[in-house]
Design a protein around this motif. Structure first.
Motif, PDB file in Angstrom:
ATOM      1  N   GLU A   1      60.875   3.881 -16.536  1.00 35.14           N
ATOM      2  CA  GLU A   1      59.737   4.147 -15.656  1.00 35.14           C
ATOM      3  C   GLU A   1      58.573   3.188 -15.875  1.00 35.14           C
ATOM      4  N   ARG A   2      58.442   2.652 -17.077  1.00 31.16           N
ATOM      5  CA  ARG A   2      57.321   1.736 -17.328  1.00 31.16           C
ATOM      6  C   ARG A   2      57.435   0.435 -16.538  1.00 31.16           C
ATOM      7  N   MET A   3      58.635   0.130 -16.021  1.00 34.52           N
ATOM      8  CA  MET A   3      58.806  -1.086 -15.227  1.00 34.52           C
ATOM      9  C   MET A   3      57.956  -1.057 -13.953  1.00 34.52           C
ATOM     10  N   LEU A   4      57.548   0.140 -13.530  1.00 38.08           N
ATOM     11  CA  LEU A   4      56.791   0.276 -12.287  1.00 38.08           C
ATOM     12  C   LEU A   4      55.284   0.353 -12.516  1.00 38.08           C
ATOM     13  N   VAL A   5      54.841   0.190 -13.761  1.00 32.96           N
ATOM     14  CA  VAL A   5      53.405   0.247 -14.044  1.00 32.96           C
ATOM     15  C   VAL A   5      52.612  -0.774 -13.224  1.00 32.96           C
ATOM     16  N   PRO A   6      53.072  -2.030 -13.074  1.00 32.94           N
ATOM     17  CA  PRO A   6      52.282  -2.971 -12.258  1.00 32.94           C
ATOM     18  C   PRO A   6      52.071  -2.482 -10.828  1.00 32.94           C
TER      19      PRO A   6
ATOM     20  N   GLU B   1      49.448   0.475 -10.949  1.00 29.96           N
ATOM     21  CA  GLU B   1      48.114  -0.026 -11.268  1.00 29.96           C
ATOM     22  C   GLU B   1      47.521  -0.816 -10.098  1.00 29.96           C
ATOM     23  N   ALA B   2      48.346  -1.599  -9.407  1.00 28.17           N
ATOM     24  CA  ALA B   2      47.851  -2.365  -8.258  1.00 28.17           C
ATOM     25  C   ALA B   2      47.372  -1.431  -7.155  1.00 28.17           C
ATOM     26  N   VAL B   3      48.137  -0.378  -6.899  1.00 31.06           N
ATOM     27  CA  VAL B   3      47.754   0.589  -5.869  1.00 31.06           C
ATOM     28  C   VAL B   3      46.481   1.321  -6.270  1.00 31.06           C
ATOM     29  N   TYR B   4      46.409   1.775  -7.528  1.00 28.21           N
ATOM     30  CA  TYR B   4      45.225   2.512  -7.976  1.00 28.21           C
ATOM     31  C   TYR B   4      43.980   1.628  -7.979  1.00 28.21           C
ATOM     32  N   ASP B   5      44.156   0.349  -8.332  1.00 22.69           N
ATOM     33  CA  ASP B   5      43.015  -0.573  -8.280  1.00 22.69           C
ATOM     34  C   ASP B   5      42.528  -0.735  -6.843  1.00 22.69           C
ATOM     35  N   ARG B   6      43.459  -0.912  -5.940  1.00 23.69           N
ATOM     36  CA  ARG B   6      43.076  -1.143  -4.539  1.00 23.69           C
ATOM     37  C   ARG B   6      42.369   0.071  -3.946  1.00 23.69           C
ATOM     38  N   LEU B   7      42.844   1.273  -4.303  1.00 20.80           N
ATOM     39  CA  LEU B   7      42.239   2.497  -3.773  1.00 20.80           C
ATOM     40  C   LEU B   7      41.051   2.965  -4.606  1.00 20.80           C
ATOM     41  N   GLU B   8      40.808   2.270  -5.738  1.00 21.08           N
ATOM     42  CA  GLU B   8      39.732   2.650  -6.656  1.00 21.08           C
ATOM     43  C   GLU B   8      39.872   4.117  -7.087  1.00 21.08           C
TER      44      GLU B   8
ATOM     45  N   ILE C   1      60.168  -7.949  -6.590  1.00 27.40           N
ATOM     46  CA  ILE C   1      58.947  -7.751  -5.829  1.00 27.40           C
ATOM     47  C   ILE C   1      59.022  -6.383  -5.163  1.00 27.40           C
ATOM     48  N   PHE C   2      57.968  -5.576  -5.329  1.00 27.48           N
ATOM     49  CA  PHE C   2      57.869  -4.310  -4.612  1.00 27.48           C
ATOM     50  C   PHE C   2      56.784  -4.431  -3.539  1.00 27.48           C
ATOM     51  N   ARG C   3      56.981  -3.716  -2.454  1.00 27.05           N
ATOM     52  CA  ARG C   3      56.008  -3.723  -1.361  1.00 27.05           C
ATOM     53  C   ARG C   3      55.446  -2.314  -1.187  1.00 27.05           C
ATOM     54  N   TYR C   4      54.170  -2.235  -0.855  1.00 26.69           N
ATOM     55  CA  TYR C   4      53.576  -0.943  -0.530  1.00 26.69           C
ATOM     56  C   TYR C   4      52.786  -1.062   0.757  1.00 26.69           C
ATOM     57  N   VAL C   5      52.675   0.050   1.471  1.00 27.35           N
ATOM     58  CA  VAL C   5      51.830   0.111   2.665  1.00 27.35           C
ATOM     59  C   VAL C   5      50.861   1.273   2.491  1.00 27.35           C
TER      60      VAL C   5
END
Length: 237
Positions: free
Chosen positions: A19-24, A27-34, A228-232
C-alpha cells in the motif's frame, strides 16, 4: 464473515509491502485539495487504511469503506473507522465533503455519492495511467486495465474540475517481496483476490511472477517497476 488464513496473509502483505507504493498519489491529491482541519473525507476502497492515516495526519476527519474483510480488519487494528459498505446519506449538519476512490467500479461510486455533500462536494477518482507508462500491467499479463475516469465522471452527473498524473514507482527490496506485494493487489489474472488462490495456484503464480520480474531486477537484487497514475477531480452540483 471471518477472513480465511490465506486472505489474512494477503491482506498483511498489502499492508506491510504494497500500500505504501501509492503514497505519492495520495499526497499529490491531498496537496492539491489542501486537505486539512475541517475536511471530512470518505475513502472508497481504502484497503488497510493508509489513505485515511495520511488524511488524519493532516488534521482531516477520515472514514473508509472496504469490502474485503481481511483488509478491513487490519484497518480497524489501526483504530480507523472503516465500514463494509458506504454509509447512508450524510445528515446536513455533517456531510462528507471529499470522496476519494481508487479504481472504483461504477456501482461502488454510485453507492457512495449520496454520502457526499450535494453542492460543491469534491470527488477524486484515480486509476492507472497510460499502459505504455506503467510496467505493472506487463508483469501481470492481462491486467490491470485503466478505467475511463472522465466517462465515469460524466455518467455520475459530476462537473469536471481538473486532473493530474503522478509518478508511483513500485519498488521492492527483492523479488520475493515484489511477488508477495503484487499478489496482494488481487490483480493477478485468474483470481478476484489473492486470498482466493489455493496452495497450488499460489505456487504457480509465484513462479510466473518471479520470472516476469527478472528484467526489472537491479544488480543489488531490488525490483523497480515505474508507473504513472492518473486522477480526476470533479464536483457535485
Amino acid at each position: 464473515m471471518t477472513p480465511t488464513p490465506t486472505a489474512t496473509l494477503a491482506a498483511r502483505d498489502w499492508a506491510e509491502i504494497q500500500e505504501r507504493m501509492l503514497v505519492p498519489l495520495y499526497e499529490a491529491v491531498y496537496d492539491r485539495l489542501e486537505i486539512g482541519p475541517g475536511h471530512r473525507l470518505l475513502g472508497l476502497g481504502c484497503g488497510a487504511g493508509l489513505p485515511l492515516l495520511l488524511a488524519s495526519g493532516r488534521g482531516a476527519v477520515a472514514t473508509g469503506v472496504e469490502t474485503d474483510p481481511a483488509r478491513r480488519a487490519l484497518a480497524r487494528e489501526r483504530l480507523l473507522e472503516v465500514l463494509a459498505a458506504p454509509p447512508s446519506p450524510a445528515v446536513p449538519e455533517a456531510p462528507y465533503d471529499v470522496l476519494l476512490a481508487l479504481s472504483p467500479g461504477p456501482g461502488a461510486l454510485a453507492a457512495a455519492l449520496p454520502a457526499l455533500r450535494r453542492s460543491g462536494g469534491t470527488v477524486v477518482l484515480a486509476d492507472w495511467g497510460p499502459a505504455e507508462r506503467c510496467t505493472v500491467p506487463s508483469v501481470l499479463g492481462s491486467g490491470p486495465v485503466a478505467r475511463d475516469l472522465d466517462a465515469m465522471v460524466a455518467r455520475a452527473g459530476l462537473v469536471p474540475d481538473g486532473s493530474g498524473r503522478v509518478f508511483c514507482p513500485f519498488g521492492y527490496a527483492d523479488v520475493d517481496s515484489a511477488v508477495r506485494g503484487l499478489l496482494s493487489t488481487g490483480l493477478y489474472p485468474g483470481a478476484a483476490s489473492a486470498g482466493r488462490f489455493d496452495l497450488a495456484d499460489t505456487t504457480v503464480a509465484e513462479k510466473e511472477l518471479a520470472e516476469a520480474l527478472h528484467p526489472y531486477e537491479r544488480p543489488d537484487g531490488a525490483v523497480w517497476l515505474p508507473n504513472i497514475f492518473r486522477y480526476v477531480i470533479a464536483r457535485t452540483v
